[in-house]
Write a protein that holds these residues in place. Sequence first.
Motif, PDB file in Angstrom:
ATOM      1  N   VAL A 152       0.806  -1.227   0.000  1.00  0.00           N
ATOM      2  CA  VAL A 152       0.000   0.000   0.000  1.00  0.00           C
ATOM      3  C   VAL A 152       0.842   1.283   0.000  1.00  0.00           C
ATOM      4  O   VAL A 152       0.554   2.209  -0.761  1.00  0.00           O
ATOM      5  CB  VAL A 152      -1.007  -0.007   1.167  1.00  0.00           C
ATOM      6  N   PRO A 153       1.885   1.402   0.836  1.00  0.00           N
ATOM      7  CA  PRO A 153       2.666   2.648   0.791  1.00  0.00           C
ATOM      8  C   PRO A 153       3.199   2.969  -0.599  1.00  0.00           C
ATOM      9  O   PRO A 153       3.190   4.138  -1.026  1.00  0.00           O
ATOM     10  CB  PRO A 153       3.814   2.375   1.771  1.00  0.00           C
ATOM     11  N   TRP A 154       3.649   1.960  -1.295  1.00  0.00           N
ATOM     12  CA  TRP A 154       4.265   2.180  -2.597  1.00  0.00           C
ATOM     13  C   TRP A 154       3.238   2.438  -3.675  1.00  0.00           C
ATOM     14  O   TRP A 154       3.435   3.296  -4.542  1.00  0.00           O
ATOM     15  CB  TRP A 154       5.142   0.974  -2.958  1.00  0.00           C
ATOM     16  N   LEU A 158       2.945   5.799  -5.832  1.00  0.00           N
ATOM     17  CA  LEU A 158       3.015   5.723  -7.292  1.00  0.00           C
ATOM     18  C   LEU A 158       1.748   6.274  -7.929  1.00  0.00           C
ATOM     19  O   LEU A 158       1.812   6.946  -8.970  1.00  0.00           O
ATOM     20  CB  LEU A 158       3.237   4.278  -7.725  1.00  0.00           C
ATOM     21  N   TYR A 159       0.602   6.013  -7.319  1.00  0.00           N
ATOM     22  CA  TYR A 159      -0.651   6.532  -7.873  1.00  0.00           C
ATOM     23  C   TYR A 159      -0.638   8.065  -7.886  1.00  0.00           C
ATOM     24  O   TYR A 159      -0.979   8.690  -8.899  1.00  0.00           O
ATOM     25  CB  TYR A 159      -1.868   6.030  -7.089  1.00  0.00           C
ATOM     26  N   ILE A 160      -0.259   8.668  -6.770  1.00  0.00           N
ATOM     27  CA  ILE A 160      -0.241  10.132  -6.715  1.00  0.00           C
ATOM     28  C   ILE A 160       0.794  10.694  -7.685  1.00  0.00           C
ATOM     29  O   ILE A 160       0.565  11.728  -8.334  1.00  0.00           O
ATOM     30  CB  ILE A 160       0.039  10.615  -5.271  1.00  0.00           C
ATOM     31  N   THR A 161       1.925  10.019  -7.829  1.00  0.00           N
ATOM     32  CA  THR A 161       2.927  10.443  -8.805  1.00  0.00           C
ATOM     33  C   THR A 161       2.321  10.468 -10.200  1.00  0.00           C
ATOM     34  O   THR A 161       2.514  11.424 -10.969  1.00  0.00           O
ATOM     35  CB  THR A 161       4.140   9.497  -8.780  1.00  0.00           C
ATOM     36  N   ALA A 162       1.581   9.442 -10.543  1.00  0.00           N
ATOM     37  CA  ALA A 162       0.936   9.391 -11.860  1.00  0.00           C
ATOM     38  C   ALA A 162      -0.179  10.418 -11.983  1.00  0.00           C
ATOM     39  O   ALA A 162      -0.314  11.092 -13.021  1.00  0.00           O
ATOM     40  CB  ALA A 162       0.385   7.987 -12.100  1.00  0.00           C
TER      41      ALA A 162
END
Length: 233
Positions: A152-154, A158-162
Amino acid sequence: MDGFEIQRRVAAEALGTGMLVATVIGSGIMAEKLTNDTALALLCNTLPTGAVLAVLITILAPLSGAHLNPAVTGMFWLAGRHPAGEVLPYIVAQVVGGLVGAVVSHMMFALPLIDLSVKARTGPAQWFSEGVATFGLIVTIVAGLRFRHGAVPWIVGLYITAAYWFTASTSFANPAVAIARSISNTFAGIRPVDVPAFIVAQLAGASIAIFLLQWLLNSPSQTGSAASPEQEP
């Protein structure tokens, strides 16, 4: 979260949200100092935000759940995973922590402690983008907890980065962060007058995600019977 009293958990939410906001605003200020290229500045703002989310969720999830976001706290409450009596303390801590994080970022760069943003972020496309961004965030968290808890942390980072890049609003997806960014007249800022519409869109996106996931993650074998807490969003 077992074994930690409410005061410690609320403090962890304030600390985590503050560190998140300080990263969002601070990296934006640094980006503006280093380049005049808007795309490069956004990239410089994006990568630290995704990275710090992974760190904060990893270290604070065992303490407070690492919600760091009123929409996430509300989602857990609606799903029966967070006590109703702790919703308001969590949200207040997140908002206050975010505001302190904005002030801290200004202090680090010798800027006025509070400087209301004049950066316009408004209109149907931006509002819809915030709904989409928050919808995706909730789906990522809930499905991640169901199928890949340790990741979940990763996946959130990654979702917010995208989402910084595929949404017109650059994915605030967090009412506390939106409020905090309104007191920063910097790259990451948003006019205070634009914040309420962003929050409405964020809560709408989160609500749609919750109702969809109640159906999507309910396996056929559970139809007609109660699912276990681990199996429902």
